[in-house]
Design an enzyme around this catalytic site. Structure first.
Site, PDB file in Angstrom:
ATOM      1  N   CYS A  76      -0.261   8.820   4.220  1.00 38.14           N
ATOM      2  CA  CYS A  76      -0.399   9.802   3.140  1.00 38.14           C
ATOM      3  C   CYS A  76      -1.787   9.646   2.499  1.00 38.14           C
ATOM      4  CB  CYS A  76       0.702   9.598   2.097  1.00 38.14           C
ATOM      5  SG  CYS A  76       0.443   8.158   1.053  1.00 38.14           S
ATOM      6  N   HIS A 134       4.226   2.040  -0.018  1.00 35.06           N
ATOM      7  CA  HIS A 134       4.223   2.477   1.384  1.00 35.06           C
ATOM      8  C   HIS A 134       3.871   1.321   2.325  1.00 35.06           C
ATOM      9  CE1 HIS A 134       3.919   7.094   0.613  1.00 35.06           C
ATOM     10  NE2 HIS A 134       4.895   6.503  -0.067  1.00 35.06           N
ATOM     11  N   GLU A 140       1.748   0.981   4.717  1.00 36.87           N
ATOM     12  CA  GLU A 140       0.323   0.681   4.937  1.00 36.87           C
ATOM     13  C   GLU A 140      -0.226  -0.182   3.800  1.00 36.87           C
ATOM     14  OE1 GLU A 140       1.924   3.584   5.011  1.00 36.87           O
ATOM     15  OE2 GLU A 140       0.839   5.100   6.155  1.00 36.87           O
TER      16      GLU A 140
HETATM   17  N1  LIG Z   1       2.789   6.878   6.272  1.00 36.07           N
HETATM   18  C1  LIG Z   1       3.870   6.693   5.490  1.00 36.07           C
HETATM   19  C2  LIG Z   1       4.650   7.747   5.109  1.00 36.07           C
HETATM   20  C3  LIG Z   1       5.728   7.509   4.308  1.00 36.07           C
HETATM   21  N2  LIG Z   1       6.009   6.239   3.913  1.00 36.07           N
HETATM   22  C4  LIG Z   1       7.196   5.959   3.129  1.00 36.07           C
HETATM   23  C5  LIG Z   1       7.309   6.363   1.753  1.00 36.07           C
HETATM   24  C6  LIG Z   1       8.777   6.690   1.544  1.00 36.07           C
HETATM   25  O1  LIG Z   1       9.546   5.520   1.363  1.00 36.07           O
HETATM   26  C7  LIG Z   1       9.077   7.296   2.820  1.00 36.07           C
HETATM   27  C8  LIG Z   1       8.846   8.754   2.859  1.00 36.07           C
HETATM   28  O2  LIG Z   1       9.725   9.349   2.002  1.00 36.07           O
HETATM   29  P1  LIG Z   1      10.100  10.856   2.103  1.00 36.07           P
HETATM   30  O3  LIG Z   1       9.316  11.471   1.042  1.00 36.07           O
HETATM   31  O4  LIG Z   1       9.652  11.424   3.388  1.00 36.07           O
HETATM   32  O5  LIG Z   1      11.581  10.816   1.944  1.00 36.07           O
HETATM   33  O6  LIG Z   1       8.226   6.642   3.748  1.00 36.07           O
HETATM   34  C9  LIG Z   1       5.235   5.197   4.313  1.00 36.07           C
HETATM   35  O7  LIG Z   1       5.520   4.028   3.990  1.00 36.07           O
HETATM   36  N3  LIG Z   1       4.163   5.446   5.096  1.00 36.07           N
HETATM   37 ZN   LIG Z   2       1.322   6.279   1.850  1.00 40.16          ZN
END
Ligand SMILES: Nc1ccn([C@H]2C[C@H](O)[C@@H](COP(=O)(O)O)O2)c(=O)n1
Ligand SMILES: [Zn+2]
Length: 190
Positions: free
Chosen positions: A122, A96, A98
């Site tokens: 998350c 992710h 962060e």
């Molecule tokens: N705060 C966040 C939330 C989500 N992500 C990333 C992780 C995945 O690549 C995508 C979310 O995938 P989804 O399950 O919604 O198709 O975004 C992040 O980096 N930071």
């Molecule tokens: Zn995350």
């Protein structure tokens, strides 16, 4: 040149005093825009998220976006979501934004820093944020607020005393125009 970019001039005793340029980005817009720019690097077809870590001196100490771990090819690892086997979807692999921003730091640590991020963190990133010593989270979207993962993040932030608040942009869009530098107006003699 955009009207907002024009320097306002003031006439004092018949002398024109050039005032500072108006329409510049404030710090918070700059940091959130940096997070959004980083997100443009993401290969995830469904969500592109960027994050920017900033210290107390308003210096950027880390930037990241969601992506596959180093050495795990963007072309070989999966980007799908609803696959029969979890091994064939992105979730077990993608780092992710962060986490990447914190691990990419160019400072000894990120204690007392603020993280700017496009989407609320998350639970896994919340743990990393807390453990790294970051004390403030500025996010743009909280569209997952109803999901247990994100409720857990808030529970942990509240318990750990990590402040979080939603960024409300002044500008709906910030345009980067590579042909837009007005050298005339930048010249010191003008
Ligand atoms: N705060 C966040 C939330 C989500 N992500 C990333 C992780 C995945 O690549 C995508 C979310 O995938 P989804 O399950 O919604 O198709 O975004 C992040 O980096 N930071
Ligand atoms: Zn995350």
């Amino acid at each position: 040149m955009d009207l907002a970019d024009k320097a306002a001039n003031l006439c004092v005793n018949g002398v024109t005093v050039q005032k500072k340029r108006e329409g510049y980005l404030d710090w918070k817009e700059y940091f959130m825009a940096t997070a959004f720019l980083a997100a443009k690097r993401s290969k995830d077809p469904s969500y592109q998220v960027g994050a920017c870590v900033v210290n107390k001196e308003n210096k950027i100490v880390g930037v990241g976006y969601n992506g596959m771990p180093t050495g795990c090819s963007d072309d070989e690892f999966p980007w799908g979501k609803n696959t029969p086997s979890p091994l064939d979807s992105k979730f077990l692999y993608v780092c992710h934004a962060e986490m990447n921003a914190i691990l990419n730091r160019n400072s000894a640590d990120v204690k007392n820093c603020t993280i700017y991020v496009g989407l609320f963190p998350c639970n896994e990133c919340a743990k990393i944020i807390i453990q790294s010593g970051i004390t403030e989270v500025v996010y743009l979207s909280d569209e997952n607020a109803h999901k247990p993962t994100y409720i857990a993040s808030k529970k942990m932030f509240d318990a750990a005393g990590v402040k979080y608040w939603q960024f409300k942009p002044k500008n709906e869009k910030i345009v980067i125009n590579f042909t837009g530098i007005d050298w005339e107006s930048m010249s010191p003699s003008k």
